[in-house]
Design an enzyme around this catalytic site. Structure first.
Site, PDB file in Angstrom:
ATOM      1  N   GLY A 499       0.709  -1.235  -0.001  1.00 36.34           N
ATOM      2  CA  GLY A 499      -0.028   0.022  -0.092  1.00 36.34           C
ATOM      3  C   GLY A 499       1.116   1.108   0.067  1.00 36.34           C
ATOM      4  O   GLY A 499       2.102   1.205   0.318  1.00 36.34           O
ATOM      5  N   GLY A 502       0.036   9.110   1.450  1.00 33.07           N
ATOM      6  CA  GLY A 502       0.746  10.295   1.412  1.00 33.07           C
ATOM      7  C   GLY A 502       1.801  10.260   2.485  1.00 33.07           C
ATOM      8  O   GLY A 502       3.045  10.901   2.286  1.00 33.07           O
ATOM      9  N   GLY A 504       3.937   7.626   3.187  1.00 34.35           N
ATOM     10  CA  GLY A 504       4.958   6.780   2.711  1.00 34.35           C
ATOM     11  C   GLY A 504       4.310   5.326   2.267  1.00 34.35           C
ATOM     12  O   GLY A 504       3.258   5.222   1.874  1.00 34.35           O
ATOM     13  N   LYS A 505       5.187   4.408   2.149  1.00 31.99           N
ATOM     14  CA  LYS A 505       4.842   2.913   1.822  1.00 31.99           C
ATOM     15  C   LYS A 505       4.453   2.065   2.801  1.00 31.99           C
ATOM     16  O   LYS A 505       4.981   2.284   3.967  1.00 31.99           O
ATOM     17  CB  LYS A 505       5.857   2.312   0.910  1.00 31.99           C
ATOM     18  CG  LYS A 505       5.997   3.066  -0.325  1.00 31.99           C
ATOM     19  CD  LYS A 505       7.099   2.702  -1.211  1.00 31.99           C
ATOM     20  CE  LYS A 505       7.256   3.235  -2.675  1.00 31.99           C
ATOM     21  NZ  LYS A 505       8.166   3.120  -3.468  1.00 31.99           N
ATOM     22  N   ASP A 616     -10.668   9.942  10.338  1.00 34.51           N
ATOM     23  CA  ASP A 616     -10.493   9.962   9.164  1.00 34.51           C
ATOM     24  C   ASP A 616     -11.049   8.403   8.821  1.00 34.51           C
ATOM     25  O   ASP A 616     -10.407   7.531   8.256  1.00 34.51           O
ATOM     26  CB  ASP A 616      -9.010   9.825   8.846  1.00 34.51           C
ATOM     27  CG  ASP A 616      -8.369   9.832   7.135  1.00 34.51           C
ATOM     28  OD1 ASP A 616      -9.489  10.150   6.513  1.00 34.51           O
ATOM     29  OD2 ASP A 616      -7.502   9.516   6.994  1.00 34.51           O
TER      30      ASP A 616
END
Ligand SMILES: *[C@@H]1O[C@H](CO)[C@@H](O)[C@H](O)[C@H]1NC(C)=O
Ligand SMILES: *[C@@H]1O[C@H](CO)[C@@H](O)[C@H](O)[C@H]1NC(C)=O
Ligand SMILES: *[C@@H]1O[C@H](CO)[C@@H](O)[C@H](O)[C@H]1NC(C)=O
Ligand SMILES: *[C@@H]1O[C@H](CO)[C@@H](O)[C@H](O)[C@H]1NC(C)=O
Length: 796
Positions: A499, A502, A504-505, A616
Site C-alpha cells: 500500500g 501520503g 509513505g509506503k 479519518d
C-alpha cells in the site's frame, strides 16, 4: 396533438361572451389579482364556476415556447381527480419558467399534482424542484412519493411567498442528478393576500426549546400543510379552501367531547388578537365548534388529548392554535386552565382562554415555532399537539379546549431543503446542465485549495530534515531496530509493498520468528507532516480492541520512522467494494463488516478514558483480516476529546474528501459525530459498491457528485433501489426490511448537524439488529427451500 393558440380560440366576431372572457383575461394579465393556470391545455376551461386558463400559447410562457421546446403536453381523462386542472399536464425534461405579472407583496401559490402514471413515463424518474422567485418551494420532489404519504392520487401544495419586485417567476427544473429525470405540473393557482396574516416582521414567535424567538419574515417561504377545524358539524372555508376535520388526526385513545354552537350562531367579539380579514385568516365558523376533554375532571387528569400530524423531519414549523371559549359554563378567568404541549415541549404552562381574550366568545390564536429534528432519520415524523388540564392554577374545571390548528412549514430562503440542496450552475448554458452541488462542494473545493496550498508550503519547508524523537507517553511500545525492520522487509523491497499513501509506503514483512506476518509502515523521510501522524499513532498505541488494528511497535533510527502493525490479510474494505480485483462481498458479509467497524469506532468513542475522534473514517481505513473481520486502522489524525464538558474540539480541518462532515468544515469543530458522518458515507459505499468521491456521473457532460449527496438525493426522491450495488441485486439476498433499516441509519448519519446524527452506539445497535434480521430471514429461506427437495427425495 391539437394545440390551438388561446387567442385563435376566441372568435371575436361571433361571441359577445367570448369578448367578455377576453376582457376578463386582459384584466387578469394586467392587474393579476388571481390566476388559475391549467397546464397542458389551451384556451379557457371554466370548471365548477371557476375560470381556468390554459398555458399553451399564453403570455406566461415565452412566445413560441411550445413550438421550440420539448415539453410534452399530456391529457389523462382516466382519473378520479377533478377534470380541471388534473386531466392535462405539462411534462418536461428540461427547466422552464412561467412568468406572472404580480405586484410586490405576499402571494399565495397552489400547485396541482396528479401522481398517477403518465404514459410511458417511469414514475421513479419524476424528480424535480419548483422555485418561485428566490424561494425553492420543493426540491428533489417526487409527486408519487408524496401521494403515497397522503394516500391520495392527486394533491396540491400550497405556499405563501413574498414577491419583492417585478414579475413572479415560477421555474420547474427536473433533477440534474437523476438521468432522464422529468418534471410535471397540472395546474397553478396564484393570488395576492394581505401580508399580516402569518408574517410577523416586528413580533417574533416563541421558538419552543430555544431561548430566542423567531421572526417570520421574507427570509421564509411558508408551506401551508394543515388547516384543521377542531370539533365537528361545521364546514369551515376561507380563501385558501376548506378546512379539514380533526377526527382522523386525533391520536389519543380518548376523543374528548365536541362543543358546537352553529345552531345558534353568535356574533363573536373580534376586539383583540384576530386579524379582521376573516376571509384569509380564520373564518368565524372555525370558532363555532371546539373539542374539550370531557366533563369528568378526574378522567381528564388521567389522559392527554393529542392530535398528530405527519410532517417532513428536519424543518421548522409554525403552529397556530385557535382558541375561543364557547361553552356556556365557562365565562370567567381561572375556570378552565390547561397546558399545551407541542412535540412534548411545553408551549403553554397555563392557558386560560377567557383570561387572555378578556371575555368569552372572543377568538384568539397563538403562534409557536417548533423544530422537527431529523434525529430519527425518518423522512416523515409526527408533529404532536397535546392538551392536559393544569391544576396548579386551581381552575373550576379540569378541562381544556381547542378550536383550530394550522401547521405551516418554514423553508428558509437560503437553506431550503434542510441539507443537501442541489443548485444548477448560474450560467445554465446547456440544457443538460452542469451539476454544482453548491455550498457544500464549494466549501470542500475551497478547503482542497487550502490544503493544496498548505502542502505546497510544507514542501517548501522540506529542508528541515532532522526529525524530533518520538515520545511514548503511556505504557511500553516495543521499539524495533532498523536492522530488524530491514530483515523483515528484505531492506524495503519494492516487491513487498502492499500500500502507499501520503505518509509513505506499507510493506508486508515477516517477523524474526519467520512466520508472523506484519504490516510495516515507513514514513516518507521528507514529510514532516508524517512525523506528527506517526507520533499520534504511537500516542494511541495502547488501545486494544478486536476491531482496531494493533500497533506492535515502532522504529526510529537514522531518519527512518517505521510503525509495525498486525497484518491484515484481506486488505482494505474499499478494495473489496469497488477496486474489482477482488470477488465482491455478499450482503451478509458486508453487514458483518459494518457491525465490526462500528464496534471498533464505538470503542474509540466510549471505551477509553477520554473519547477519541478518529477523524479519518473511510473504507480505505477499514481493514479486513483473513476471516474478513473488520478492524479500523490509521490513527494518524485521531484526537482526544479533552474533557467530558467539551462536546467538540476546535481544530484545523483534516480528513478525506468525500467523507468530511459538513458541520466540521463549516465550523472547524470536530466531534465524535464527525466520525458518525464519515461512517454513514462508508455505509453507502458498502451498499452501493461505489467510491465516496465522484460516485455518480449523472449524465454525460455533467460533473460527478459525491456518494453522500447522491444517497441523500435517492432517499429524498424515494429511489433507493438505484443505490444498491448491482452485484447485490444479482445475489438477491438483500431483504427489503434490512435494506430500509440500513438506508435509514445511513441517512441519519449524514444529517447536516451534529445533534441530528445518532451516536455510533445507536448506529451499532441498529446494524446488529439488521444483521440478525437478515440472518434469520435467510435461515427461514434455507429451511423452506430445503423442505421441497427433501420431500422430493422421499417421494423418489
Ligand atoms: C433575489 O435575491 C437577490 C439577492 O438576494 C435580490 O437582489 C433580488 O431582488 C431577489 N429577487 C426577487 C425576485 O426576490
Ligand atoms: C412524545 O412522547 C411520547 C411518550 O413519551 C412518545 O411516544 C412520542 O413519540 C413523543 N412524541 C414526539 C413528537 O416526540
Ligand atoms: C401528557 O403529555 C406530556 C408531554 O408529552 C407528558 O409529559 C405527560 O406525562 C403526559 N400525561 C399523560 C397523563 O399522559
Ligand atoms: C369584547 O371583548 C372585550 C375585551 O377584549 C370586552 O371588554 C368586551 O366587553 C367584549 N364584548 C362583548 C360583547 O362580549
Amino acid at each position: 396533438m391539437k394545440e390551438p393558440h388561446v387567442l385563435e380560440s376566441i372568435n371575436f366576431a361571433n361571441s359577445f361572451v367570448q369578448h367578455l372572457f377576453f376582457f376578463f383575461l386582459f384584466l387578469i394579465l394586467t392587474t393579476a389579482d388571481k390566476i388559475l393556470l391549467n397546464c397542458g391545455s389551451s384556451g379557457a376551461s371554466p370548471f365548477n364556476g371557476v375560470n381556468w386558463v390554459g398555458d399553451i400559447g399564453s403570455s406566461f410562457l415565452p412566445p413560441d415556447y411550445d413550438k421550440s421546446s420539448s415539453t410534452l403536453l399530456v391529457s389523462n381523462t382516466d382519473t378520479i381527480a377533478p377534470k380541471v386542472p388534473f386531466s392535462t399536464a405539462r411534462i418536461t425534461h428540461s427547466p422552464f419558467t412561467y412568468s406572472f405579472p404580480f405586484s410586490p407583496g405576499l402571494i399565495f401559490i397552489r400547485i396541482y399534482f396528479l401522481s398517477s402514471l403518465y404514459s410511458r413515463m417511469n414514475p421513479s424518474k419524476a424528480c424535480f424542484s419548483v422555485k418561485a422567485g428566490n424561494y425553492t418551494l420543493v426540491s428533489n420532489f417526487n409527486p408519487s412519493v408524496s401521494a403515497q404519504d397522503l394516500n391520495l392520487p392527486y394533491f396540491t401544495k400550497d405556499f405563501l411567498i413574498t414577491v419583492i419586485q417585478g414579475n413572479l417567476n415560477i421555474t420547474i427544473t427536473p433533477s440534474p442528478l437523476v438521468s432522464k429525470a422529468f418534471a410535471f405540473v397540472s395546474g397553478i393557482e396564484i393570488f395576492s393576500v394581505p401580508r399580516n396574516i402569518y408574517f410577523r416582521d416586528s413580533n417574533p414567535v416563541p421558538f419552543l426549546g430555544h431561548q430566542d424567538s423567531l421572526f417570520i419574515n421574507d427570509e421564509y417561504a411558508l408551506e401551508m400543510l394543515y388547516r384543521v377545524s377542531v370539533g365537528e358539524g361545521v364546514t369551515v372555508e376561507n380563501a385558501f379552501g376548506t378546512w379539514l376535520d380533526d377526527f382522523k388526526y386525533i391520536s389519543s385513545l380518548q376523543y374528548g367531547s365536541v362543543l358546537n354552537i352553529n345552531h345558534r350562531p353568535i356574533d363573536l367579539n373580534y376586539t383583540t388578537f384576530t386579524s379582521k380579514d376573516y376571509n384569509y385568516s380564520a373564518p368565524s365558523e372555525l370558532y363555532w365548534t371546539a373539542r374539550t376533554m370531557g366533563s369528568n375532571g378526574d378522567a381528564n387528569m388521567r389522559y392527554n388529548l393529542t392530535w398528530s400530524f405527519p410532517v417532513d423531519s428536519g424543518f421548522k414549523y409554525l403552529v397556530r392554535l385557535h382558541f375561543c371559549e364557547i361553552s356556556m359554563e365557562v365565562t370567567l378567568a381561572r375556570q378552565r386552565v390547561f397546558k399545551v404541549y407541542i412535540n412534548n415541549q411545553t408551549a403553554e404552562e397555563q392557558m386560560d382562554v377567557v383570561a387572555l381574550a378578556g371575555a368569552p366568545f372572543t377568538p384568539l390564536y397563538r403562534d409557536y415555532v417548533a423544530m422537527v429534528p431529523m434525529e430519527s432519520g425518518r423522512r416523515r415524523k409526527d408533529m404532536w399537539i397535546t392538551l392536559h388540564p393544569d391544576l396548579d392554577a386551581k381552575p373550576k374545571y379540569a378541562d381544556a379546549i381547542l378550536n383550530g390548528i394550522e401547521i405551516i412549514k418554514l423553508s428558509s430562503n437560503n437553506n431550503l431543503s434542510a441539507s443537501f440542496q442541489l443548485k444548477k450552475e448560474e450560467r445554465r448554458k446547456k440544457l443538460s446542465g452542469v451539476v454544482v452541488v453548491a455550498g457544500t462542494l464549494g466549501a470542500v473545493l475551497g478547503l482542497l485549495i487550502a490544503i493544496f496550498i498548505l502542502i505546497r508550503r510544507a514542501r517548501k519547508c522540506e529542508t528541515t530534515r532532522v526529525l524530533p524523537q518520538v515520545t511514548v507517553t503511556s505504557g511500553h511500545c516495543h521499539r524495533f531496530t532498523l536492522a530488524e525492520i530491514g530483515r523483515a522487509t528484505s531492506n524495503f523491497s519494492e516487491a513487498l509493498v502492499i500500500g502507499e499513501g501520503g505518509f509513505g509506503k506499507v510493506y508486508k514483512g515477516i517477523m524474526h520468528d519467520g512466520v508472523t506476518p506484519v504490516a510495516i509502515k515507513r514514513s516518507n523521510p521528507k514529510s514532516r507532516q508524517g512525523f506528527k501522524e506517526f507520533q499520534n499513532e504511537i500516542n494511541f498505541f495502547s488501545f486494544s480492541h478486536m476491531n482496531l488494528v494493533s500497533l506492535l511497535g515502532y522504529c526510529q533510527e537514522a531518519n527512518e520512522l517505521v510503525l509495525v502493525y498486525e497484518y491484515m490479510a484481506q486488505g482494505t474494505l474499499c478494495d473489496h467494494l469497488y477496486k474489482k480485483q477482488k470477488q465482491p462481498l455478499p450482503w451478509i458479509q458486508r453487514l458483518k463488516i459494518c457491525v465490526g467497524a462500528a464496534r471498533g469506532l464505538h470503542y474509540l468513542h466510549t471505551g477509553t478514558r477520554h473519547p477519541v475522534i478518529h477523524r479519518d473514517i473511510k473504507s480505505g481505513n477499514i481493514l479486513l483480516d483473513q476471516n474478513l473481520e473488520a478492524k479500523i486502522a490509521d490513527f494518524g489524525l485521531s484526537k482526544i476529546v479533552p474533557s467530558v464538558y467539551h462536546t467538540h474540539v476546535s481544530t484545523e480541518v483534516k480528513g478525506t474528501f468525500g467523507y468530511l462532515d459538513p458541520e466540521y468544515y463549516k465550523r472547524r469543530k470536530v466531534s465524535e459525530k464527525s466520525d458518525v458522518y464519515s461512517f454513514g458515507v462508508v455505509l453507502f459505499e458498502v451498499l452501493s459498491g461505489r467510491a465516496a468521491v465522484n460516485a455518480v456521473a449523472v449524465e454525460e457532460e455533467s460533473e460527478k457528485v459525491g456518494l453522500a449527496v447522491w444517497a441523500m438525493h435517492c432517499y429524498q426522491c424515494g429511489t433507493i433501489d438505484q443505490l444498491v450495488d448491482p452485484y447485490l441485486e444479482l445475489e438477491g439476498k438483500v431483504k427489503s426490511e434490512c435494506l430500509m433499516g440500513f438506508v435509514d441509519i445511513g441517512i441519519q448519519c449524514l444529517a447536516n448537524r451534529f445533534a441530528e446524527r445518532p451516536t455510533v452506539g445507536e448506529v451499532l445497535s441498529n446494524l446488529e439488529k439488521i444483521l440478525s434480521l437478515q440472518v434469520s430471514l435467510e435461515e427461514q429461506e434455507i429451511n423452506t427451500n430445503q423442505f421441497i427437495p427433501d420431500a422430493e427425495t422421499i417421494l423418489q
